[in-house]
Design an enzyme around this catalytic site. Structure first.
Site, PDB file in Angstrom:
ATOM      1  N   LYS A  91     -55.272  -3.945 -29.311  1.00 38.39           N
ATOM      2  CA  LYS A  91     -56.127  -2.973 -28.633  1.00 38.39           C
ATOM      3  C   LYS A  91     -55.415  -2.159 -27.563  1.00 38.39           C
ATOM      4  O   LYS A  91     -54.597  -2.659 -26.812  1.00 38.39           O
ATOM      5  CB  LYS A  91     -57.323  -3.692 -27.960  1.00 38.39           C
ATOM      6  CG  LYS A  91     -58.337  -4.258 -28.899  1.00 38.39           C
ATOM      7  CD  LYS A  91     -59.055  -3.225 -29.756  1.00 38.39           C
ATOM      8  CE  LYS A  91     -60.027  -2.386 -28.961  1.00 38.39           C
ATOM      9  NZ  LYS A  91     -61.199  -3.153 -28.554  1.00 38.39           N
ATOM     10  N   GLN A 148     -81.761   8.235   7.583  1.00 35.90           N
ATOM     11  CA  GLN A 148     -80.527   7.466   7.734  1.00 35.90           C
ATOM     12  C   GLN A 148     -80.028   6.986   6.368  1.00 35.90           C
ATOM     13  O   GLN A 148     -78.842   6.727   6.181  1.00 35.90           O
ATOM     14  CB  GLN A 148     -80.763   6.282   8.673  1.00 35.90           C
ATOM     15  CG  GLN A 148     -79.525   5.461   8.936  1.00 35.90           C
ATOM     16  CD  GLN A 148     -79.713   4.538  10.124  1.00 35.90           C
ATOM     17  OE1 GLN A 148     -79.779   4.987  11.257  1.00 35.90           O
ATOM     18  NE2 GLN A 148     -79.822   3.251   9.861  1.00 35.90           N
ATOM     19  N   SER A 191     -56.464  -5.514 -24.357  1.00 38.54           N
ATOM     20  CA  SER A 191     -57.493  -6.541 -24.436  1.00 38.54           C
ATOM     21  C   SER A 191     -56.830  -7.889 -24.229  1.00 38.54           C
ATOM     22  O   SER A 191     -55.700  -8.103 -24.659  1.00 38.54           O
ATOM     23  CB  SER A 191     -58.149  -6.494 -25.814  1.00 38.54           C
ATOM     24  OG  SER A 191     -58.766  -7.728 -26.108  1.00 38.54           O
ATOM     25  N   TYR A 246     -87.629  15.032  12.045  1.00 40.83           N
ATOM     26  CA  TYR A 246     -86.749  13.923  11.669  1.00 40.83           C
ATOM     27  C   TYR A 246     -87.532  12.618  11.496  1.00 40.83           C
ATOM     28  O   TYR A 246     -88.429  12.309  12.279  1.00 40.83           O
ATOM     29  CB  TYR A 246     -85.665  13.714  12.734  1.00 40.83           C
ATOM     30  CG  TYR A 246     -84.793  12.501  12.429  1.00 40.83           C
ATOM     31  CD1 TYR A 246     -83.697  12.613  11.590  1.00 40.83           C
ATOM     32  CD2 TYR A 246     -85.114  11.245  12.946  1.00 40.83           C
ATOM     33  CE1 TYR A 246     -82.921  11.503  11.286  1.00 40.83           C
ATOM     34  CE2 TYR A 246     -84.348  10.129  12.644  1.00 40.83           C
ATOM     35  CZ  TYR A 246     -83.251  10.266  11.808  1.00 40.83           C
ATOM     36  OH  TYR A 246     -82.490   9.172  11.493  1.00 40.83           O
ATOM     37  N   HIS A 306     -73.383  18.566 -34.989  1.00 42.31           N
ATOM     38  CA  HIS A 306     -73.976  17.279 -35.389  1.00 42.31           C
ATOM     39  C   HIS A 306     -72.889  16.222 -35.636  1.00 42.31           C
ATOM     40  O   HIS A 306     -73.097  15.288 -36.395  1.00 42.31           O
ATOM     41  CB  HIS A 306     -74.839  17.421 -36.644  1.00 42.31           C
ATOM     42  CG  HIS A 306     -75.770  18.588 -36.609  1.00 42.31           C
ATOM     43  ND1 HIS A 306     -77.061  18.496 -36.134  1.00 42.31           N
ATOM     44  CD2 HIS A 306     -75.588  19.893 -36.950  1.00 42.31           C
ATOM     45  CE1 HIS A 306     -77.643  19.698 -36.205  1.00 42.31           C
ATOM     46  NE2 HIS A 306     -76.754  20.564 -36.688  1.00 42.31           N
ATOM     47  N   GLU A 351     -63.777   6.210 -20.480  1.00 40.31           N
ATOM     48  CA  GLU A 351     -64.974   5.369 -20.546  1.00 40.31           C
ATOM     49  C   GLU A 351     -65.589   5.165 -19.163  1.00 40.31           C
ATOM     50  O   GLU A 351     -66.799   5.238 -18.977  1.00 40.31           O
ATOM     51  CB  GLU A 351     -64.634   3.992 -21.129  1.00 40.31           C
ATOM     52  CG  GLU A 351     -64.338   4.003 -22.600  1.00 40.31           C
ATOM     53  CD  GLU A 351     -63.900   2.620 -23.058  1.00 40.31           C
ATOM     54  OE1 GLU A 351     -64.762   1.832 -23.450  1.00 40.31           O
ATOM     55  OE2 GLU A 351     -62.690   2.317 -22.996  1.00 40.31           O
TER      56      GLU A 351
END
Ligand code: ARG
Length: 465
Positions: free
Chosen positions: A287, A326, A281, A321, A160, A294
């Site tokens: 930063k 495609q 940044s 087909y 948790h 990410e």
């Protein structure tokens, strides 16, 4: 792109294809990346047709020579792709005829673009899966190296996202290794179903020529020819399966990413990500952002999306087909590119992760991570587990009140909660005691982590890198 007119089916048509329709229905802009596999398939097909007595040896040699020149033209950027020729298959065939004349028109004997495209995709995907397997292995190697190095590094383990019990960082990394092992196996397994040859199914029903599919199968390195021509040209389940395996891999990578993002934050401060994997940044000078994790976390979105695109594309298609198919290529290709990119970034980054051992340790000391060890201690002294749970719960409440961890309390303080507690309790309340006690296969004890790393290394042995 040039504007050649399409000769391939001109016979039946009274007017040329509408210019917009030609662009709308063309796939050459994205399927040209399969040119190598298309040529490889054509060479095998021409070779087989010669064995079958359909082409002469001289014709075969002309075709193979022409195709090899085309391959060079493409590689050297001289090839002129044409939208009017719709796709990679017809572009190459038209170029062959332009190069070698009438013999070029014989290549398509006993074949259709339907079995051709299905064959090309499978060849292409097979090659890409092999590259993906190498990248997964490289990432796993990095994890093993780091896990070995961090086998004794103590950090809090969470449930948790609350401090639960101490674990070693090496053990945590080996959990990632296990996830990737299953991903690896899934790609290996997918490859088995990819590596089946549609060629010979022709448009849908097979062909009247005396083709020998065992020959093309062997030449192209397929495990077996597809059993049913209708199925062979129509199903793209192998691509869906690849996207499913990719989705699971990316899902695992989002979990790793999430942890790296948390751990590199000032609040955790468990990990330093070298600057080359981060960006700053433009406005906040302090930063340093964990961009790679990410972005990998974010890229899962497109891979899950492609899985759904392909499932939806295939849904309800009648045999055999249909042009719908495609649309299989762009999702598949983007999945391949994304998976390879994410793996590469991680394989490069993982060996460079630096643990901040003091912060990990300090975090493990906070949050009563050895509470379970105290309960187990009481059980070993004869107390039923439920009662032990109660005793420890009360000691923790006292610890919260007084700002003391269990290991920081005096024996007298601890004994106030149970007479059973003696001065040997401190052995189990230390972080080292806690992790060393979980000494069995799959446990977090440093010796077990080292053993797991060893097993991991032998698992990777024999894999291609
Ligand atoms: N470009 C087509 C595709 O990607 C090739 C097969 C076309 N076959 C056909 N009968 N129109 O699926």
């Amino acid at each position: 792109m040039s504007n050649k007119t399409n000769q391939q089916w001109g016979g039946r048509f009274n007017e040329p294809t509408d210019a917009f329709v030609a662009r709308f229905t063309a796939s050459v802009e994205f399927d040209q990346r399969m040119y190598r596999q298309d040529i490889q398939g054509s060479v095998a097909h021409a070779t087989m047709l010669t064995e079958a007595g359909v082409l002469t040896v001289a014709e075969r040699d002309m075709i193979i020579q022409g195709l090899s020149e085309i391959s060079t033209d493409i590689e050297e950027g001289r090839f002129e792709w044409s939208i009017e020729l719709e796709d990679v298959h017809m572009n190459i065939e038209a170029a062959l005829t332009a190069k070698i004349g009438i013999t070029g028109k014989k290549l398509h004997t006993g074949r259709s673009r339907n079995d051709q495209v299905a064959t090309d995709i499978r060849l292409y995907l097979r090659d890409e899966i092999d590259l993906i397997l190498v990248e997964i292995t490289r990432l796993q190697q990095g994890l093993l190296g780091l896990a070995e190095q961090e086998a004794d590094t103590i950090m809090p383990g969470f449930t948790h996202l609350q401090t639960a019990q101490p674990v070693t960082f090496g053990h945590h990394l080996m959990a990632w290794f296990e996830m990737l092992s299953r991903d690896y196996d899934r790609f290996v397994d997918t490859r088995k179903r990819v590596n089946i040859m549609p060629l010979g199914a022709a448009a849908l029903a097979g062909t009247t020529y005396p083709i020998q599919r065992e020959i093309t199968c062997k030449l192209l390195g397929f495990d077996a020819p597809a059993e049913n021509s209708l199925d062979a040209v129509s199903d793209r389940d192998f691509g869906i399966e690849f996207c499913a395996a990719s989705s699971l891999l990316l899902m695992h990578m989002t979990r790793m990413s999430e942890e790296l993002v948390l751990w590199t934050s000032a609040q955790f401060n468990f990990i330093n990500l070298p600057d080359r994997f981060c960006t700053g940044s433009s406005i906040m000078p302090q930063k340093k952002n964990p961009d790679v994790p990410e972005l990998v976390r974010g890229k899962s979105g497109r891979v899950y999306g492609h899985l759904f695109s392909l499932l939806t594309l295939m849904k309800s298609q009648p045999l055999a087909y249909n042009k719908d198919n495609q649309e299989d290529k762009e999702p598949l290709f983007d999945t391949i590119d994304t998976v390879k990119g994410c793996l590469r970034a991680y394989a490069d980054m993982v060996p460079a992760l630096e643990s901040r051992k003091e912060y990990m340790r300090e975090a493990a000391l906070r949050g009563f991570s050895t509470a379970t060890d105290l309960a187990d201690y009481l059980v070993r002294k004869g107390m039923p587990f439920r009662d032990a749970h109660e005793v420890v719960g009360k000691s923790v409440a006292y610890g919260i009140e007084t700002g003391k961890d269990l290991g920081e309390m005096s024996l007298a303080e601890l004994q106030a909660f149970s007479e059973t507690i003696a001065d040997d309790v401190f052995e189990v309340l230390t972080l080292e005691g806690s992790i060393a006690a979980r000494n069995h296969i799959g446990g977090t004890a440093p010796a077990q982590v080292r053993a797991a790393v060893k097993r991991g290394l032998s698992k990777l042995k024999g894999r291609e890198v």
